[in-house]
Design an enzyme around this catalytic site. Structure first.
Site, short mmCIF file in Angstrom:
data_model
loop_
_atom_site.label_atom_id
_atom_site.label_comp_id
_atom_site.label_asym_id
_atom_site.label_seq_id
_atom_site.Cartn_x
_atom_site.Cartn_y
_atom_site.Cartn_z
CG HIS A 197 -1.50 -6.36 0.33
ND1 HIS A 197 -2.17 -7.31 -0.39
CD2 HIS A 197 -2.43 -5.46 0.74
CE1 HIS A 197 -3.46 -6.99 -0.41
NE2 HIS A 197 -3.64 -5.87 0.27
CG LEU B 238 -7.54 4.84 1.38
CD1 LEU B 238 -8.67 4.49 0.42
CD2 LEU B 238 -6.46 5.61 0.64
N GLY C 96 4.50 16.87 0.32
CA GLY C 96 3.75 15.69 -0.08
C GLY C 96 2.28 16.06 -0.25
NE ARG D 230 -4.44 -5.22 3.66
CZ ARG D 230 -4.49 -3.95 3.27
NH1 ARG D 230 -3.53 -3.12 3.60
NH2 ARG D 230 -5.48 -3.54 2.53
CB SER E 19 -8.30 -4.65 -4.04
OG SER E 19 -9.09 -4.53 -2.88
N GLY F 281 -0.32 13.67 -1.03
CA GLY F 281 -1.23 12.53 -1.05
C GLY F 281 -2.45 12.86 -0.20
CG LEU F 282 -5.63 9.96 0.45
CD1 LEU F 282 -6.17 8.67 1.05
CD2 LEU F 282 -6.75 10.74 -0.18
#
Lengths: 644, 230, 257
Positions: free
Chosen positions: A273, A448, A47, A337, A291, A49-50
């Site tokens: 969300h 993130l 993976g 959320r 967002s 991603g970040l």
């Protein structure tokens, strides 16, 4: 409940000492690999991603030989790229009283006290380094006129600590990590394997020593050996079929590791969300998130009269119910959320929903536009408004947006200790794929942060410690375990291709998604969860008897890729429902209808459920064993979360 | 010198040199057109200009070498670039359509899409033109007998083949530079929100001026043929 | 207000089918009925694929992932236009309301020597990764960073840098360019980094090696037709190409290497 709770305690390896010294203490005590010896170690990162890209780049910079894998055609496309809003850090640049402790506190509270304190504190501690690191890479964070970094507010916090790049923060952070990764590829320290899907983990003498993956272009089954495996494979939201995840996001790598002995923790903790574009039709293939930062200026409302079919602009102010502002005056539209999502569902269930499906609420920018001017709103959210218009053909500058909650992020994941190491030694799990930092609900702008914290600042230390202290013997892909695991993977693919039934993979996946959404979605109850378990079992059986996957395994075959992922979702979904069933309380994103207060707020049960539920695989058709990691809260007082 | 070879073999370096030589050639066009416009002033003015120019031997040699060099470099690089560009696509699309909005007239003409071919037409025209005026090829002895450059020009321009080729060549040249001038600025890295729109429109205006300016000579001379012919 | 009720569409699709990189390809024609105008273009292809599977024909392969216009994975030529007729829109964000009942839609893969076809509409864009590997980064190791506010960056510069950094690497610029040039892609990265103080130390080396890699991959030259800018879903401006040109020549003329 038939699951037996195992007595064996999980060792979370939390260092002793005061919370603000734990990480320092841990770093001081960890063993190091000498610079010259680092090049003798191979590390696999799955993976990009970040978490994956940052870990792969950082480990390669240290001198390890890294092999990085991703299913996309380029590491730059991992779904971290779609994160819009921002990244939190306790820099306190705005001078509004933020601190590492407050970020830690907000995150633990936001997670409804189901996260591990020590991990969260470390996360808050390294958050500032992340911002510095990203700025140094050339991430163009928003700036004030004077040239200093700008911040904005985000849900669940009363300070301004979110750094952002317009509405594309995830993209810019990922491209930063990707550029660091590409630099290591160019100097030969990282070998990049794009268009590869990890289909199994190879465990030798109890240690994770390699992976089996499928080359998605040629169909070839490849084996790779290493001294450690880092799983950075994201979340499993696509078990719901419709989610804000990318189409390719899957649980396969994590689930395969689970089957090889890694415990799976809190699978039922899913974040729904609140601000997504509502479902349009049965052909819908994915949901799009708007967002959370929109709630900074947008006001959420429904008509006071459920039968009101007038267009929103015609409904006068006094006939609108700004229900978040009404129910939660302190946080208003900025509640976390889970709270916002449930409130929307509550209104729609009560018949106040708007739009054709009545499964939507308004998010209105009229007042913000009047007060701040259209150009200000445009500069803040221009790309989001543009995207909304693209999809719905409606102009949000003139008509309120229609939004509805959608599956977005999964807090659950493979169980890891303080070192981010799973119950299989040498298998590290980073980012969304692990369970550790967000408890039962994740606050905005902290995914993130976690992905990059794990990749840049935690794994480079803890993986080194594992390599230095484990005395690993040399293992190559010639080892019989590799052959054996590869044969199993090949057989599974052949089996899928040979069914040749009637239903397409997409069709079965849609049905799984429906089962999950109806029974394991925003509100859950025992009857529904039991139904889900049965229906998923039946569907799994049907899959293996009636799926139709055309073509061969030796080619670029996207339906086959999808089939493999779905097969794992069909096993995983059952565990998801079982986990939700055993957790007889409501917390964060997990809302059990049996456990709520008189005014429909979540009712947590700290006495019985202040633990992470870690499940151990026992074999096909066997009940999984539940292990409980008791969560102790020394720094944060367990309180009822209130945003009123 | 290694860096020079690298530059001239890179796409960006080649375009840079294309831009430089293109701008120089545009400058030449301005001078050439200004000189030619003296044809409209009258035989004395034009002949005076031509004689004065031809007396500057040293300057002429330098100018011609520079011009010739610029042409050769411009043409060679165009061929190099076009071959590379053609190879880069490999398989052409079954259907292709522009997404540019600013394309009303230009959608038909699309000068930027045909730079190589408009350049090739201009080259053909140029060869004929040099053959006519500079080397007086394919005219036998008929031009040698004429002393006045003005009269020589008259003879050449009234030829019906010249009418066609010169008019077409001039217009294609106009089309070529209408993109080429602005494009040269871009290739040299000159792009600024304040000036680029102006450069764009000036380039189009320049194309019209060059096209109409040069095409006017054969057209007007052939129109005046019957009237002026004794 | 609420968009007028559209009727469902019947479409003729001409799609490039190619089993693998080395096999010859051809257009095949498919009829598709009852397409909702609210569908995205990729959802329309999903429906087609469902029908193909039912008939026993292998589905059309096409790359896609996030389906919200940011990952850059999707992309195809739709009636000769990269990502279809809409501006600043990826294929996944293109909706069928853009088409009329009875339309014929020609769908082809990106065409470029540097982007070989993998299957049907999926192409190999790893050339882009190699261009970034050549220098599209700031050489800073994890842990070496100074405080984020230590360098002040004027808001205008940051905004302009962000404009360039928004590139999603989809390859539409290459697909739309008559020369299959990747100059818009390359310039976006050069321009993003050169406008920030962090990118300054390596500015010369970066631009020289990225262009060298660009050329080596077999992309064409930029002839300033600006089709790339019109096709770019992230609205990357050709002004970045001018900046690249400037940077390149400056580096070439002054670099000591």
């Amino acid at each position: 409940m038939s699951t037996a709770a195992a007595q064996q305690t999980l060792d979370s390896r939390i260092p002793d000492g005061p919370i603000d010294q734990k990480w320092t203490q841990c770093k001081n005590e960890m063993k190091l690999v000498a610079p010259n010896n680092k090049r003798k170690f191979d590390i696999i990162v799955v993976g990009t991603g970040l978490a994956g890209a940052s870990a792969a780049a950082s480990l390669a910079e240290l001198g390890y030989n890294v092999k990085a894998f991703c299913y996309q055609d380029s590491p730059r496309r991992a779904h971290s790229i779609a994160a819009q809003g921002g990244i939190n850090a306790a820099k306190n640049y705005p001078n509004d009283g933020d601190s590492v402790y407050r970020l830690f506190y907000d995150t633990v509270k936001g997670g409804d006290f189901r996260a591990r304190e020590a991990n969260v504190y470390r996360l808050a501690e390294v958050s500032n380094n992340i911002i510095d690191q990203c700025v140094a890479q050339g991430v163009p964070f928003a700036r004030e006129y004077g040239g200093t970094l700008a911040n904005r507010t985000f849900g669940g916090a009363q300070v301004s600590r979110t750094f952002y790049c317009r509405g594309q923060t995830g993209q810019q952070l990922l491209l930063g990590a990707y550029s660091a990764l590409m630099r290591q590829v160019s100097v030969g320290k990282v070998q990049m394997y794009p268009r590869r899907e990890m289909v199994d983990l190879v465990v030798v003498d109890g240690n994770a020593r390699g992976i089996v993956c499928r080359n998605l272009v040629t169909g070839e089954i490849e084996t790779h050996a290493a001294h450690a495996v880092l799983l950075c494979t994201g979340g499993y939201g696509n078990v719901f079929y419709l989610s804000t995840n990318a189409k390719g996001c899957n649980v396969t790598a994590a689930w395969r590791c689970h089957r090889r002995g890694a415990y799976f923790a809190n699978p039922c903790f899913t974040q729904i969300h609140p601000t997504c574009i509502p479902v349009k039709g049965s052909y819908q293939s994915k949901l799009t998130l708007m967002s959370e930062s929109l709630r900074n200026d947008g006001r959420v409302w429904v008509p006071k009269d459920p039968g009101d079919t007038r267009s929103p602009s015609q409904i006068p102010e006094d006939q609108r119910d700004y229900y978040l502002e009404r129910r939660y005056p302190a946080f208003g539209n900025m509640v976390p959320r889970d709270v916002a999502s449930r409130a929307a569902k509550e209104r729609c269930d009560a018949g106040y929903g708007v739009g054709e499906s009545h499964l939507a609420v308004y998010l209105d920018f009229q007042r913000a536009i009047q007060e701040q001017g259209r150009h200000v709103i445009e500069s803040k959210y221009g790309n989001l408004f543009h995207m909304y218009k693209k999809i719905t053909d409606e102009n949000p500058y003139e008509v309120p947006m229609r939004i509805y909650p959608a599956v977005h992020y999964t807090m659950g994941g493979l169980w890891v200790d303080y070192h981010l190491e799973s119950t299989i030694p040498g298998l590290f799990v980073l980012g969304e794929a692990n369970f550790s930092d967000h408890g039962a609900n994740r606050l905005g702008a902290s995914a993130l942060m976690q992905g990059l914290a794990d990749g840049y600042f935690v794994a480079p230390y803890t993986v080194g410690h594992h390599l230095a202290s484990s005395g690993l013997k040399p293992v190559t892909t010639a080892h019989p375990k590799f052959k054996e695991t590869a044969v199993e993977a090949r057989n599974r693919i052949e089996r899928m291709l040979s069914v040749n039934g009637k239903r397409s993979v997409d069709d079965i996946h849609r049905q799984l998604g429906q089962i999950m959404w109806d029974n394991c979605g925003m509100a859950r109850n025992a009857a529904g969860l039991n139904t889900a378990i049965n229906e998923i079992r039946n569907l799994r059986e049907e899959f293996w008897q009636n799926v139709r996957v055309l073509g061969s395994g030796q080619s670029f075959n996207q339906a086959l890729e999808h089939a493999g992922r779905l097969a794992d979702f069909l096993e995983f979904g059952e565990l998801f429902a079982k986990d939700a069933l055993q957790r007889e309380e409501s917390c964060g994103g997990h809302f059990r209808e049996e456990h709520q207060t008189a005014d429909n707020e979540a009712l947590r049960d700290d006495e019985h459920f202040a633990y992470a539920a870690a499940w151990q695989f026992q074999g096909d058709g066997q009940e999984e064993t539940l292990h409980k990691e008791q969560l102790t809260f020394n720094e944060v007082e367990l309180t009822t979360r209130s945003y009123k | 010198m290694n860096w020079l070879i690298t530059t001239l073999s890179s796409t960006v370096g080649r375009k840079f040199v294309m831009g430089l030589t293109g701008l120089f050639l545009c400058f030449f066009l301005v001078v050439h057109l200004a000189g030619n416009l003296l044809l409209y002033v009258g035989p004395e003015a034009y002949d005076h200009y031509a004689h004065t120019l031809h007396e500057q031997k040293g300057f002429l040699v330098v100018a011609e070498v520079l011009l010739f060099g610029a042409f050769i470099v411009h043409i060679l690089l165009a061929i190099k670039l076009s071959r590379g560009n053609y190879a880069a696509r490999q398989i052409s699309y079954a259907k292709a359509s522009s997404k540019k909005e600013s394309r009303l007239v230009a959608n038909v003409v699309a000068p930027e899409a045909w730079m190589f071919w408009s350049g090739a037409v201009v080259l053909g025209f140029l060869i004929l033109h040099l053959g006519d005026f500079k080397f007086e090829l394919w005219w036998g002895t008929s031009l040698q007998a004429i002393d006045s450059p003005y009269d020589k020009a008259g003879v050449i321009l009234r030829n019906s083949l010249r009418l066609f080729v010169y008019t077409l060549g001039s217009i294609v040249l106009g089309v070529h530079v209408s993109h080429g001038l602005a494009s040269a600025f871009q290739s040299l890295g000159v792009n600024h929100p304040k000036y680029t729109p102006c450069i764009h429109w000036c380039s189009i205006a320049f194309g019209w001026i060059v096209g109409i300016g040069f095409a006017s000579f054969p057209v007007i001379w052939s129109l005046t043929e019957s009237a002026a012919a004794p | 207000m609420i968009s007028p009720a559209h009727h469902n569409l019947s479409l003729t699709l001409k799609i490039w089918r190619q089993p693998h990189a080395d096999a010859p390809g051809e257009f095949r024609t498919y009829q598709l009925q009852d397409v909702s105008p609210h569908m995205s273009f990729l959802e329309m292809l999903d429906i087609l694929n469902e029908q193909l599977i039912e008939k026993g024909e292998e589905p059309v392969a096409f790359d896609h992932d996030c389906r919200e216009g940011i990952c850059g994975m999707c992309g195809m030529m739709i009636n000769g236009q990269a990502h279809g007729p809409d501006h600043e829109t990826t294929t996944c964000q293109l909706h069928m309301r853009r088409f009329e009942d009875g339309d014929t839609i020609v769908i082809e893969p990106w065409r470029s020597r540097a982007f070989p076809v993998i299957r049907d509409l999926a192409v190999d864009r790893s050339a882009f990764d190699r261009i970034i590997q050549a220098g599209g980064y700031v050489s800073v190791k994890t842990g070496q960073a100074i405080d984020g506010n230590a360098n002040l960056i004027p808001q205008q510069d940051q905004e302009s840098s962000m404009d360039a950094a928004a590139c999603i690497g989809c390859g539409a610029c290459v697909a739309a360019c008559k020369n299959a040039s990747a100059m818009l892609f390359t310039s976006a990265k050069v321009s993003h980094l050169v406008q920030l103080p962090q990118g300054a130390p390596e500015r010369k080396k970066r631009v020289l090696s990225m262009i060298s890699q660009h050329d080596e991959e077999g992309f064409g030259a930029c002839t300033n037709t600006y089709e790339c800018e019109a096709a770019c879903p992230a609205a990357i401006s050709v002004s970045h190409i001018a900046r690249l040109n400037r940077e390149y020549m400056k580096a070439m003329l002054t670099s000591k290497e």
